[in-house]
Write a protein that holds these residues in place. Structure first.
Motif, PDB file in Angstrom:
ATOM      1  N   ALA A  77      -7.312   9.723   8.898  1.00  0.00           N
ATOM      2  CA  ALA A  77      -6.877  10.551   7.745  1.00  0.00           C
ATOM      3  C   ALA A  77      -6.296   9.076   6.946  1.00  0.00           C
ATOM      4  O   ALA A  77      -5.509   7.898   6.599  1.00  0.00           O
ATOM      5  N   VAL A  78      -7.987   8.386   5.694  1.00  0.00           N
ATOM      6  CA  VAL A  78      -7.579   7.933   4.578  1.00  0.00           C
ATOM      7  C   VAL A  78      -6.876   8.943   3.253  1.00  0.00           C
ATOM      8  O   VAL A  78      -7.147   9.569   2.955  1.00  0.00           O
ATOM      9  N   ALA A  79      -5.928   7.928   2.551  1.00  0.00           N
ATOM     10  CA  ALA A  79      -5.466   8.701   1.490  1.00  0.00           C
ATOM     11  C   ALA A  79      -6.041   7.327   0.048  1.00  0.00           C
ATOM     12  O   ALA A  79      -5.743   6.256  -0.080  1.00  0.00           O
ATOM     13  N   ALA A  80      -6.627   7.603  -0.786  1.00  0.00           N
ATOM     14  CA  ALA A  80      -6.263   6.736  -1.945  1.00  0.00           C
ATOM     15  C   ALA A  80      -5.416   6.580  -3.127  1.00  0.00           C
ATOM     16  O   ALA A  80      -5.341   7.925  -4.107  1.00  0.00           O
ATOM     17  N   TYR A  81      -5.158   5.687  -3.650  1.00  0.00           N
ATOM     18  CA  TYR A  81      -4.427   5.720  -4.624  1.00  0.00           C
ATOM     19  C   TYR A  81      -4.301   5.064  -5.601  1.00  0.00           C
ATOM     20  O   TYR A  81      -4.614   3.731  -5.462  1.00  0.00           O
ATOM     21  N   ASP A  82      -4.158   5.841  -6.697  1.00  0.00           N
ATOM     22  CA  ASP A  82      -4.616   4.976  -8.002  1.00  0.00           C
ATOM     23  C   ASP A  82      -3.695   4.825  -8.665  1.00  0.00           C
ATOM     24  O   ASP A  82      -3.185   5.610  -9.738  1.00  0.00           O
ATOM     25  N   GLY A  83      -3.655   3.504  -9.177  1.00  0.00           N
ATOM     26  CA  GLY A  83      -2.342   3.297 -10.195  1.00  0.00           C
ATOM     27  C   GLY A  83      -3.173   2.118 -11.334  1.00  0.00           C
ATOM     28  O   GLY A  83      -2.257   1.284 -11.834  1.00  0.00           O
TER      29      GLY A  83
END
Length: 579
Positions: free
Chosen positions: A104-110
């Motif tokens: 699985a690929v997750a994207a985190y927005d900071g």
């Protein structure tokens, strides 16, 4: 729509191709640089980051059994200290995470957010004209609520293995005991006009006579050591509330010139977000990027999608034919970027339409293999809403990138930034505050209405950061890569992907490949490299050419059957290390 990307035949450039080939041969520009150093090798885990001390901190976590996220956090904290010109806890970041157990690929927005008190006219002068860039940057006006710590905490809760406080130990020790100023840091200090004028930064980085402290000077930062100790003990809340937050707000709102609007409520209310990664096929692979508010993921995938119909593997990486096709695809992607990309929580971004294979096939019809053609205009993707209102941003290169693969096969690709070199130039409690609000369009309105990337309260400015993961057809990790470089990040990353996927270069050779990148105007050819020799042949088919320094900071890790290969950009001072 039918999938025409593979079925449509490539238009042979005919008699013009021999001319391109001859010009390139005379210029010596058909082969990649033969002097690329070999990639780093590892069998279990690896990290590539922009400073050796940061890389070593991440490697320490991997050797302790830590995850890719653990290593990324430790490296980012050290980068705050040793590479303050590029990133740190006073800035923001985007992270892609690959989980080996389920692929699985997750994207985190900071990404930073604009204060609640700002108006769309934030960067307009009294006469309605935009401020000059550095008039907007220096001071408090350009500072957004930093996002990187909240994002790292969010990712750590999901994927961390070591204790949060453990990850801070290398950075705290280095800040307390000191590190030696590198040649790159010294150079950037010596040419900056604004940093010496700021009291905290001036006293820390410069001698009493105003000259930058020399290469090799031991630089201690007890204020940052104390700040990191508080965050290690209290979590991200210790940064976003309480005395640290109060000091940040005081520095922004009471700047001697150009004060800003950031409030304690803006910091306390900041929320990092997990978003859906953008994963699309490219030939035999699946390429994953960040979704908006960064434009990087969409633009890189558009460039790849536009080029998929062309037989790039039959072209030399430094051939004028390859550079021409890459430039035209980039022009088309940047035209769409200017019109449609912004914070999806505020504007309707037709991501699916922009990446629709039928739409990209139709856009690829606009690429003439023989001529540069007219300037590219934005397209009409499926699902678009409202007017096409291009904006203009003035983002300049700084930023940093790191890549990690841990012992379980999990991976991180993270791009992190304070935006301009040394951000807003304001230093608080030992760290630099960002100037990310200048990534918004300075003009809030165009002739047809509001600009998608206009300033609005709570909004995240558009970015070009392009952390990328590549998977094989079975979903296995193949590559983690990214770069700094302002809006040229998109071209740096896309070119490196082509170098690995189409031209079968290893990650180090791909990173060292001389750059040719373009956005909406001339093709930038990297000075003092074989890419510069492409100028005459490209001009002969109608391109404008600019020979210039192109200081990327690409870092990446390639997964092969023989283990991990690491690449670090020789244009900066990074290194890849692993066991």
């Amino acid at each position: 729509m039918p999938d025409r990307t593979r079925s449509r035949p490539y238009r042979n450039p005919g008699l013009f191709a021999p001319l391109l080939m001859l010009l390139a041969l005379l210029a010596g520009g058909l082969a990649p640089d033969a002097h690329a150093k070999p990639p780093a090798h590892a069998g279990k885990y690896m990290i590539a980051a922009a400073n050796p001390l940061a890389t070593e901190a991440g490697l320490e976590m991997l050797r302790a059994g830590g995850s890719a996220v653990d290593a990324a956090i430790a490296a980012q904290l050290v980068l705050t200290l040793v590479e303050p010109q590029s990133s740190g806890i006073g800035g923001g970041a985007f992270m892609l995470h690959f989980r080996q157990s389920d692929r699985a690929v997750a994207a985190y927005d900071g990404r930073e957010t604009a204060p609640a008190a700002v108006a769309p006219t934030l960067f307009l002068q009294a006469d309605g004209e935009p401020m000059k860039f550095y008039e907007a940057v220096v001071g408090g006006r350009s500072v957004g609520a930093p996002g990187v710590l909240r994002m790292l905490e969010l990712a750590h809760r999901a994927h961390g293995k070591l204790a949060w406080a453990r990850l801070f130990e290398p950075a705290i020790a280095l800040a307390r005991d000191g590190f030696e100023i590198s040649e790159r840091l010294h150079y950037l200090l010596s040419i900056d006009r604004f940093l010496p004028l700021q009291p905290a930064a001036g006293a820390y980085f410069y001698e009493p006579d105003g000259t930058a402290k020399a290469v090799g000077t031991l630089l201690r930062n007890p204020a940052l050591a104390d700040t990191l100790r508080q965050i290690a003990e209290g979590g991200a809340d210790a940064f976003y509330t309480g005395p640290i937050a109060a000091d940040i707000v005081d520095a922004v709102r009471n700047a001697a010139s150009n004060p800003g609007a950031l409030s304690v409520a803006d910091l306390a209310g900041y929320v990092a977000k997990e978003r859906s990664a953008l994963c699309r096929p490219y030939r035999d692979w699946r390429v994953c990027g960040m979704p908006p508010p960064t434009s990087g993921g969409v633009a890189v995938l558009q460039i790849l999608g536009l080029l998929e119909r062309f037989p790039l593997s039959t072209m030399a990486p430094l051939s004028p034919e390859a550079a021409h096709l890459f430039a035209r695809a980039s022009h088309l992607a940047f035209a769409d970027r200017g019109a449609y990309l912004g914070d999806p929580d505020f504007v309707s971004v037709p991501v699916a339409g922009l990446l629709d294979r039928g739409y990209l096939a139709a856009r690829a019809d606009l690429i003439d293999p023989e001529r540069a053609g007219e300037p590219a205009a934005a397209g009409d993707p499926p699902g678009r809403a409202g007017q096409v209102v291009p904006g203009h941003d003035l983002a300049l290169p700084s930023t940093s990138h790191l890549a990690v693969v841990d012992g379980d096969g999990n991976a991180v690709s993270m791009t992190t930034s304070v935006e301009n070199v040394f951000g807003s130039r304001h230093m608080v409690r030992g760290f630099i505050l960002n100037n990310q609000l200048t990534d918004f369009s300075f003009r809030p309105d165009g002739p047809d209405g509001p600009v998608a990337n206009r300033v609005e309260p709570g909004k995240r400015p558009r970015s070009s950061m392009s952390p990328t993961l590549v998977l094989d057809r079975d979903g296995n990790l193949m590559l983690a890569v990214g770069s700094p470089g302002g809006s040229r990040i998109i071209g740096f990353v896309a070119q490196t992907l082509l170098a690995v996927l189409d031209w079968e270069l290893d990650i180090q050779a791909a990173i060292e490949l001389p750059h040719y990148v373009t956005r909406t105007g001339a093709i930038d050819l990297e000075a003092d490299t074989d890419a510069a020799a492409l100028g005459p042949s490209l001009e002969a088919i109608g391109h404008k050419v600019d020979i210039r320094s192109l200081t990327s900071g690409l870092h990446g890790i390639q997964v092969t059957k023989d283990g991990l290969l690491g690449g670090a950009d020789p244009r900066r001072e990074g290194v890849a290390l692993g066991d």
